[in-house]
Design a protein around this motif. Structure first.
Motif, short mmCIF file in Angstrom:
data_model
loop_
_atom_site.label_atom_id
_atom_site.label_comp_id
_atom_site.label_asym_id
_atom_site.label_seq_id
_atom_site.Cartn_x
_atom_site.Cartn_y
_atom_site.Cartn_z
N VAL A 172 0.85 -1.20 0.00
CA VAL A 172 0.00 0.00 0.00
C VAL A 172 0.87 1.24 0.00
O VAL A 172 0.66 2.20 -0.77
CB VAL A 172 -0.95 -0.02 1.22
N ASN A 173 1.88 1.23 0.89
CA ASN A 173 2.80 2.38 0.94
C ASN A 173 3.56 2.52 -0.38
O ASN A 173 3.79 3.64 -0.86
CB ASN A 173 3.77 2.20 2.11
N SER A 174 3.94 1.37 -0.97
CA SER A 174 4.65 1.42 -2.25
C SER A 174 3.75 1.98 -3.35
O SER A 174 4.20 2.75 -4.21
CB SER A 174 5.14 0.02 -2.63
N GLY A 175 2.46 1.60 -3.33
CA GLY A 175 1.54 2.11 -4.34
C GLY A 175 1.34 3.60 -4.23
O GLY A 175 1.31 4.34 -5.23
N ILE A 176 1.22 4.08 -2.99
CA ILE A 176 1.07 5.53 -2.79
C ILE A 176 2.34 6.26 -3.21
O ILE A 176 2.30 7.39 -3.72
CB ILE A 176 0.73 5.82 -1.30
N GLY A 177 3.49 5.57 -3.06
CA GLY A 177 4.77 6.19 -3.43
C GLY A 177 4.94 6.38 -4.91
O GLY A 177 5.87 7.08 -5.34
N VAL A 178 4.08 5.76 -5.73
CA VAL A 178 4.19 5.93 -7.18
C VAL A 178 3.94 7.38 -7.58
O VAL A 178 4.58 7.91 -8.51
CB VAL A 178 3.17 5.00 -7.89
N ILE A 179 3.05 8.07 -6.90
CA ILE A 179 2.70 9.45 -7.26
C ILE A 179 3.90 10.39 -7.12
O ILE A 179 4.24 11.11 -8.07
CB ILE A 179 1.50 9.92 -6.41
N PRO A 180 4.57 10.42 -5.95
CA PRO A 180 5.76 11.32 -5.90
C PRO A 180 6.88 10.88 -6.83
O PRO A 180 7.62 11.74 -7.35
CB PRO A 180 6.19 11.21 -4.43
N LYS A 181 7.02 9.58 -7.08
CA LYS A 181 8.04 9.12 -8.02
C LYS A 181 7.74 9.64 -9.43
O LYS A 181 8.65 10.08 -10.15
CB LYS A 181 8.11 7.60 -8.03
N LEU A 182 6.46 9.59 -9.84
CA LEU A 182 6.07 10.09 -11.16
C LEU A 182 6.32 11.59 -11.26
O LEU A 182 6.83 12.08 -12.28
CB LEU A 182 4.60 9.76 -11.41
N ALA A 183 5.97 12.32 -10.20
CA ALA A 183 6.19 13.78 -10.22
C ALA A 183 7.68 14.10 -10.33
O ALA A 183 8.07 15.04 -11.05
CB ALA A 183 5.61 14.39 -8.94
N ARG A 184 8.49 13.28 -9.64
CA ARG A 184 9.93 13.51 -9.69
C ARG A 184 10.48 13.25 -11.09
O ARG A 184 11.32 13.99 -11.61
CB ARG A 184 10.61 12.62 -8.65
N LEU A 214 8.79 13.46 -13.96
CA LEU A 214 8.33 14.54 -14.83
C LEU A 214 9.15 15.80 -14.61
O LEU A 214 9.47 16.54 -15.55
CB LEU A 214 6.85 14.82 -14.57
N ASN A 215 9.49 16.06 -13.36
CA ASN A 215 10.32 17.23 -13.06
C ASN A 215 11.70 17.09 -13.70
O ASN A 215 12.23 18.06 -14.25
CB ASN A 215 10.45 17.37 -11.54
N GLN A 216 12.26 15.87 -13.63
CA GLN A 216 13.57 15.65 -14.25
C GLN A 216 13.50 15.83 -15.77
O GLN A 216 14.41 16.42 -16.38
CB GLN A 216 14.07 14.24 -13.91
N ALA A 217 12.39 15.35 -16.37
CA ALA A 217 12.24 15.49 -17.82
C ALA A 217 12.09 16.96 -18.22
O ALA A 217 12.69 17.44 -19.20
CB ALA A 217 11.04 14.69 -18.29
N ALA A 218 11.29 17.70 -17.42
CA ALA A 218 11.11 19.12 -17.72
C ALA A 218 12.39 19.90 -17.51
O ALA A 218 12.66 20.91 -18.20
CB ALA A 218 9.99 19.69 -16.85
#
Length: 616
Positions: A568-580, A582-586
């Motif tokens: 559950v914690n790993s699943g919730i952690g997907v959101i900040p990982k995705l934002a990170r 996207l930030n790296q790509a931008a």
């Protein structure tokens, strides 16, 4: 009677002083505070009992309001003490027997690490139990209920350096918490349906709101029964009690005789008006009690540890109390609760004397021939064993247990009566098996007779109370509990007394034959194929621990293993990982190159025009 609050205050002060001393007090001072606080509580309780009987309060009830607890809308439970014949009886038992156990413990625990810590726990235990029995509302009762649960955890695991003791404490805590959750649900249902948790208001409002057998009152009482079976170690939540013997012997006496395990019996008796409206649940109370008393009797018959034998006998005697409650013998259940406190405290303290004398040996088959070396412990076991076996006329146990059997007969519950008679036979058999093996035959260990006033006085006092003298104490329950089926009836009572007395004597005679006169015969029976199977099955208390391990513990551990990475914690952690990401790509676009910026602006403009053109 205005001094009623002092009965709670002294043990609470004793706990506070000992707990905050952090072990810096001497053994002598710790004993003075620990024993003295409960002694003062018992002294004031005795004075209140005398006043209550000589100058009864109006309607037989004394109420002492101390202060308001919380105030939420119309819910304003207070810290209010409620004293009537029922709580008065328990007040005398808890403080009186509790004081004798504390006095004995001051001798028993001498030289142990954590001496002051022990008395801090036991003082808090007494305070919690007094709050439980004197509280005028179910929330206050529940507060004391949880308090004794906490103290039982602390005391059972007192010798925490050994892992098995910690496991036993955790087991007691978890199993009783299961019952406590059921009880809490019952309180929620009662408040939702009746709008109050004041016990006396509930007893008045319930008959006005519910007809006998209504769903909500049956469900509420079933939940309360769940709490009672957990705390009083009845089927199916009985597995913790035998393992609770991991604590010091005075703790076993305190839990089994004067405090915690009687809480479930008190709860049902106090809420008798609710259970009377739930006939199906009340019938279940009697069935649970009958099944437990028979099961525990067979388990006690094959145990080898002196304390575990007494633990299963406690479970069995509590079964008698539940049986009495189930057939409407409210007063008989409380009477047996009182007499049982006398002789069970006597037996546990005497077993502590034997254990100390035998250098902490608890296996009865490694004792033998102790009756000459330990005359006081032997006399205590003879009198306590006779009371436990309900030896006719001479013992307190006969009068209270016979009253329960009579209520079962008078109410027409023949199956429960037969279970009670079978339990009486088993009780005599395992009680005198213990006595004959431990105190007679060939001596197998050196033993020295303990001495001292703190050792002898509690045993002598409880020894006297375990005889018919203890049965002369009549709890003032007439104005509190309703009339039982057997009150006012006499036809057949003497015949039942003769029958139950004969059964008890038959159990003693059989025990003498198997374990005193012909021990080879008992060995032959035990070594047979059937004997080995039954011995193993009964020794494991019918395998409930094994069953719960397979059905509950193992699946829980499997699920815990599967969740060790916390998906559950790993699943919730997907959101900040995705934002990170996207930030790296931008961030790649911020490179300082003019051509890159111009191309990006052109691409953005083309994309915007394409959207405008393509959209209708």
């Amino acid at each position: 009677m205005n001094t009623l609050f002092l009965c709670l205050l002294f043990p609470l002060l004793g706990w506070a002083i000992l707990a905050f001393s952090r072990g810096r007090l001497s053994e002598k001072l710790s004993a003075v505070i620990g024993v003295g606080s409960v002694g003062l509580s018992a002294l004031f309780a005795f004075w209140i009992i005398v006043q209550f009987n000589l100058n009864p309060p109006q309607n037989g009830v004394f109420i002492q309001h101390l202060w308001n607890w919380v105030s939420v809308a119309d819910f304003t439970p207070g810290i209010t003490l409620y004293l009537d014949g029922l709580s008065l009886t328990l007040l005398g038992v808890v403080t009186g027997v509790g004081f004798l156990i504390h006095l004995f413990a001051s001798w028993y625990m001498r030289g142990e690490n954590g001496y002051s810590r022990f008395f801090a726990y036991t003082n808090l235990f007494i305070f919690s139990m007094l709050l439980l029995i004197l509280g005028d509302s179910l929330p206050l009762l529940y507060f004391g209920w949880e308090g004794v649960g906490l103290c039982s955890y602390l005391l059972i695991g007192f010798y925490y350096s050994e892992r098995k003791n910690g496991n036993a404490a955790m087991k007691a805590f978890i199993v009783t918490r299961i019952g406590d959750v059921f009880m809490a649900i019952g309180l929620f249902i009662l408040f939702a349906q009746l709008g109050t948790l004041n016990i006396q208001q509930l007893l008045i409002l319930a008959p006005q709101r519910f007809a006998a057998g209504d769903f909500w009152i049956e469900l509420a009482c079933l939940m309360l029964l769940g709490g009672a079976v957990g705390k009083s170690a009845q089927l199916p939540l009985q597995t913790w009690l035998a393992d609770a013997m991991a604590g010091p012997t005075p703790v076993s006496a305190l839990i089994h005789a004067a405090t915690m395990v009687t809480a479930g019996v008190y709860l049902i008796a106090r809420c008798h008006g609710l259970f009377s409206l739930a006939p199906e649940t009340l019938e279940l109370v009697g069935i649970v009690g009958a099944a437990t008393l028979v099961m525990a009797g067979f388990a006690a018959l094959v145990q080898t540890d002196i304390k575990r034998i007494l633990a299963y006998s406690t479970m069995s005697q509590l079964g008698y109390m539940f049986l009495a409650l189930g057939v409407g013998g409210w007063s008989a259940a409380i009477f047996h609760l009182m007499t049982h406190a006398f002789f069970k405290a006597l037996l546990f303290l005497a077993s502590g004397s034997v254990i100390i004398a035998c250098h902490h040996e608890q296996n009865i088959f490694k004792m033998g021939g102790l009756w000459k070396k330990l005359p006081l412990a032997y006399a205590s076991f003879i009198v306590g064993g006779c009371a436990l076996a309900a030896l006719p006329l001479l013992t307190a146990g006969f009068y209270s247990k016979d009253e329960i059997l009579w209520e079962a007969f008078a109410s027409g519950h023949s199956s429960l009566l037969y279970a009670g008679l079978l339990g009486a036979f088993m009780t005599s058999l395992y009680s005198f098996r213990l006595i004959f093996i431990a105190f007679h035959g060939q001596a197998k260990t050196d033993a020295h007779a303990p001495k001292g006033l703190a050792h002898g006085l509690p045993l002598l006092t409880l020894l006297v109370l375990s005889t018919f003298i203890g049965a002369l104490i009549s709890p003032p329950l007439a104005q509190v509990l309703p009339q039982s089926p057997g009150q006012g009836l006499q036809a057949g009572k003497h015949a039942l007394e003769i029958t139950s007395g004969s059964i008890a004597l038959a159990g003693i005679v059989l025990a003498a034959l198997l374990f005193l006169l012909r021990p080879d015969l008992s060995q032959k029976i035990a070594q047979s194929a059937l004997g080995r199977f039954l011995s193993a099955w009964w020794f494991a208390a019918f395998g409930f621990d094994w069953l719960y391990d397979k059905l509950l513990v193992k699946p829980y551990l499997f699920i815990s293993y599967g969740l060790r990475a916390d998906p559950v914690n790993s699943g919730i952690g997907v959101i900040p990982k995705l934002a990170r990401r996207l930030n790296q790509a931008a961030s790649l676009s911020q490179n300082g190159k003019l051509r890159w910026y111009a191309a990006a602006m052109t691409a953005g403009a083309i994309a915007l025009l394409a959207v405008l053109v393509l959209l209708p």
